[in-house]
Design a protein around this motif. Structure first.
Motif, short mmCIF file in Angstrom:
data_model
loop_
_atom_site.label_atom_id
_atom_site.label_comp_id
_atom_site.label_asym_id
_atom_site.label_seq_id
_atom_site.Cartn_x
_atom_site.Cartn_y
_atom_site.Cartn_z
N GLU A 113 0.85 -1.19 0.00
CA GLU A 113 0.00 0.00 0.00
C GLU A 113 0.88 1.23 0.00
O GLU A 113 1.24 1.76 1.05
CB GLU A 113 -0.92 0.01 1.23
CG GLU A 113 -1.95 -1.10 1.22
CD GLU A 113 -2.98 -0.93 0.11
OE1 GLU A 113 -3.36 0.21 -0.20
OE2 GLU A 113 -3.40 -1.95 -0.45
N MET A 115 0.75 4.38 -2.44
CA MET A 115 0.36 5.21 -3.58
C MET A 115 0.91 6.62 -3.47
O MET A 115 0.94 7.36 -4.45
CB MET A 115 -1.16 5.26 -3.69
CG MET A 115 -1.75 3.91 -4.04
SD MET A 115 -3.46 4.02 -4.55
CE MET A 115 -3.38 5.15 -5.91
N ASN A 139 0.53 5.84 1.84
CA ASN A 139 -0.59 5.69 0.91
C ASN A 139 -1.40 6.96 0.70
O ASN A 139 -2.23 7.01 -0.19
CB ASN A 139 -1.50 4.55 1.38
CG ASN A 139 -2.26 3.92 0.23
OD1 ASN A 139 -1.81 3.93 -0.91
ND2 ASN A 139 -3.43 3.39 0.52
N ALA A 140 -1.18 7.97 1.53
CA ALA A 140 -1.94 9.21 1.41
C ALA A 140 -1.16 10.35 2.04
O ALA A 140 -1.03 10.42 3.26
CB ALA A 140 -3.31 9.08 2.07
N ALA A 188 -8.78 6.76 1.55
CA ALA A 188 -9.46 6.11 0.43
C ALA A 188 -8.44 5.37 -0.44
O ALA A 188 -8.75 4.36 -1.06
CB ALA A 188 -10.22 7.13 -0.39
N GLY A 189 -7.24 5.90 -0.51
CA GLY A 189 -6.16 5.21 -1.23
C GLY A 189 -6.28 5.23 -2.73
O GLY A 189 -5.79 4.32 -3.41
N LYS A 190 -6.92 6.26 -3.30
CA LYS A 190 -7.09 6.28 -4.75
C LYS A 190 -6.11 7.19 -5.48
O LYS A 190 -5.75 6.92 -6.62
CB LYS A 190 -8.52 6.73 -5.08
CG LYS A 190 -9.56 5.73 -4.61
CD LYS A 190 -10.95 6.22 -4.92
CE LYS A 190 -11.97 5.21 -4.40
NZ LYS A 190 -13.33 5.69 -4.55
N ASP A 191 -5.69 8.27 -4.84
CA ASP A 191 -4.88 9.26 -5.56
C ASP A 191 -3.53 9.55 -4.92
O ASP A 191 -2.79 10.41 -5.39
CB ASP A 191 -5.66 10.56 -5.71
CG ASP A 191 -6.05 11.19 -4.38
OD1 ASP A 191 -5.64 10.67 -3.32
OD2 ASP A 191 -6.77 12.20 -4.40
#
Length: 194
Positions: A113, A115, A139-140, A188-191
């Motif tokens: 994880e 990102m 991750n964020a 959320a871990g998307k961006d």
């Protein structure tokens, strides 16, 4: 480009039990892996230096694994990371920037994880120079509890024709983090930001 010539390496591990308040259930651990290499561009201006990043990739992978091993060998415990470089006085700041890609991607590849961009710092300095390596959540980047830094350095590095490369990993937020913002459990871990 030449393979990196390593003079020495060191791994530093900190275990933080409390910061003056109640002890957390699990202490915070921070690991820094430092490697001193010869600067192949020292003492002269070289226009095309980008190719050396590829040569640094195996070293980045090795250093990332050293950090994980220093934290117990389980990459899933890593929640924060950062990187940095100190360039010896016969080099230039841009030589430290060569570490951005091989250092950052090595850590991101080792941590499932991850990102978020790996924060970084660099400077030109003499032997014994210290560097505050910034740390953020893996991750964020907006997880405020993980905004941190780890001070590193070696008493005899970098010599004028060397570069000290650094990777840092941590197992959690600052002890007693309580200044609000996005919580790690709400990522959320998307961006890579939130």
């Amino acid at each position: 480009m030449p393979e990196p010539q390593i003079r020495k390496s060191a791994t530093l591990v900190e275990t933080i039990y409390h910061e003056g308040g109640p002890a957390p259930e699990t202490p915070l651990r921070r690991a820094a892996c430092m490697t001193v290499i010869a600067n192949p561009f020292a003492g002269r201006y070289v226009e095309e230096i980008e190719g050396f990043m590829k040569d640094l990739e195996p070293l980045g992978i090795q250093m990332a694994q050293h950090c994980i091993d220093a934290l117990g060998g389980d990459a899933s415990v890593v929640e924060g990371y950062g990187k940095g470089a100190i360039v010896g006085t016969n080099g230039e700041l841009e030589h430290g920037a060569l570490w951005h890609v091989p250092g950052g991607y090595a850590m991101r590849d080792k941590i499932a994880e991850s990102m978020a961009i790996v924060p970084s710092t660099k400077k030109v300095g003499a032997p014994g120079a210290r560097l505050d390596v910034p740390v953020t959540h893996t991750n964020a980047s907006y997880v405020r509890s993980h905004f941190d830094a780890m001070e590193v350095g070696l008493n005899d590095a970098p010599k004028a024709d060397e570069i000290l490369l650094v990777l840092v990993m941590t197992t959690g937020p600052r002890i007693h983090a309580r200044v609000g913002g996005l919580k790690a459990k709400d990522v959320a871990g998307k961006d890579g930001l939130r």
